[in-house]
Design a protein around this motif. Structure first.
Motif, short mmCIF file in Angstrom:
data_model
loop_
_atom_site.label_atom_id
_atom_site.label_comp_id
_atom_site.label_asym_id
_atom_site.label_seq_id
_atom_site.Cartn_x
_atom_site.Cartn_y
_atom_site.Cartn_z
N ILE A 8 0.84 -1.20 0.00
CA ILE A 8 0.00 0.00 0.00
C ILE A 8 0.87 1.25 0.00
N TRP A 11 2.23 1.85 -3.41
CA TRP A 11 1.21 2.05 -4.43
C TRP A 11 1.20 3.52 -4.87
N ILE A 26 -5.48 3.53 3.79
CA ILE A 26 -5.92 2.13 3.89
C ILE A 26 -5.23 1.53 5.11
N CYS A 42 -10.58 3.45 5.08
CA CYS A 42 -10.75 2.16 4.39
C CYS A 42 -9.91 1.12 5.12
N LEU A 44 -8.45 -2.86 4.99
CA LEU A 44 -8.16 -4.10 4.27
C LEU A 44 -7.97 -5.17 5.33
N SER A 85 -12.33 -6.08 2.26
CA SER A 85 -12.12 -4.69 2.67
C SER A 85 -13.45 -4.05 3.01
N SER A 87 -15.10 0.10 3.57
CA SER A 87 -14.96 1.54 3.64
C SER A 87 -16.35 2.15 3.79
N LYS A 93 -13.56 2.54 -3.02
CA LYS A 93 -12.35 2.41 -2.21
C LYS A 93 -12.12 0.96 -1.79
N GLU A 94 -13.19 0.24 -1.51
CA GLU A 94 -13.06 -1.17 -1.15
C GLU A 94 -12.45 -1.95 -2.30
N GLN A 96 -10.72 -0.78 -4.86
CA GLN A 96 -9.35 -0.34 -5.14
C GLN A 96 -8.37 -0.94 -4.13
N SER A 97 -8.74 -0.97 -2.86
CA SER A 97 -7.83 -1.57 -1.86
C SER A 97 -7.68 -3.07 -2.09
#
Length: 180
Positions: A8, A11, A26, A42, A44, A85, A87, A93-94, A96-97
């Motif tokens: 992360i 990233w 995250i 968010c 993970l 995940s 969020s 966002k979920e 993407q993570s």
């Protein structure tokens, strides 16, 4: 968890198709999926939910004239993790993570323990929909985008060492008795 946190951090962010890179916080945790519902940002989640003995390593090698007791050889295990995940800001966002985690775990499916050099693998496992639905119902949370990962083979080190082999016999005795 540390490996995913590093992924992360490395990233670069997501392009919003307008050339602007979007980043967001995250947090990675090993807690149950329902525990992050009241938290912000968010999250993970990589949650250990099932452990089974690895059948391929259950029979220890013979040393001496007898099998070794269980206390003298390592216990081989396969561990199953749920990756998901959450969020409060929504599904984007979920997802993407999750994409960061899926990519990171795909790129490095083999890990080497720095202490003893032992190698184990991390692989995504297919899961039947009914099994996933039952699991999510047991968490008392709505079903979320998730993946199941298998980590194997890992070993629990034994508490004792195997006894030294007995010396070879030096004398053989034979006796016979009368029969009726």
């Amino acid at each position: 968890i540390a490996y995913l946190e590093n992924a992360i951090t490395a990233w670069p962010g997501f392009d919003d198709n307008g050339g602007t890179v979007q980043r967001f916080t995250i947090h990675v945790t090993g807690n149950m999926p329902e525990t992050v519902r009241s938290l912000g940002d968010c999250h993970l989640i990589i949650y250990l939910f099932h452990v089974v003995p690895e059948p391929g390593v259950r029979n220890p090698p013979l040393t001496g004239s007898r099998a070794q007791p269980n206390t003298t050889h390592a216990l081989g295990l396969s561990m199953f993790y749920l990756l998901t995940s959450f969020s409060k800001d929504g599904a984007i966002k979920e997802q993407q993570s999750m994409s960061i985690a899926l990519k990171a775990l795909h790129e490095r499916a083999t890990f080497v323990d720095p202490l003893d050099g032992f190698t184990f693998t991390v692989t995504i496992e297919p899961e039947k929909d009914d099994a996933a639905n039952r699991r999510w119902q047991s968490f008392s949370t709505p079903f979320r985008f998730s993946a199941m990962y298998r980590v194997s083979v890992t070993f629990l080190t034994p508490a004792g060492q195997p006894p030294a082999p007995a010396p070879p016999p030096t004398r053989v005795g034979l006796s016979t008795g009368p029969t009726a």
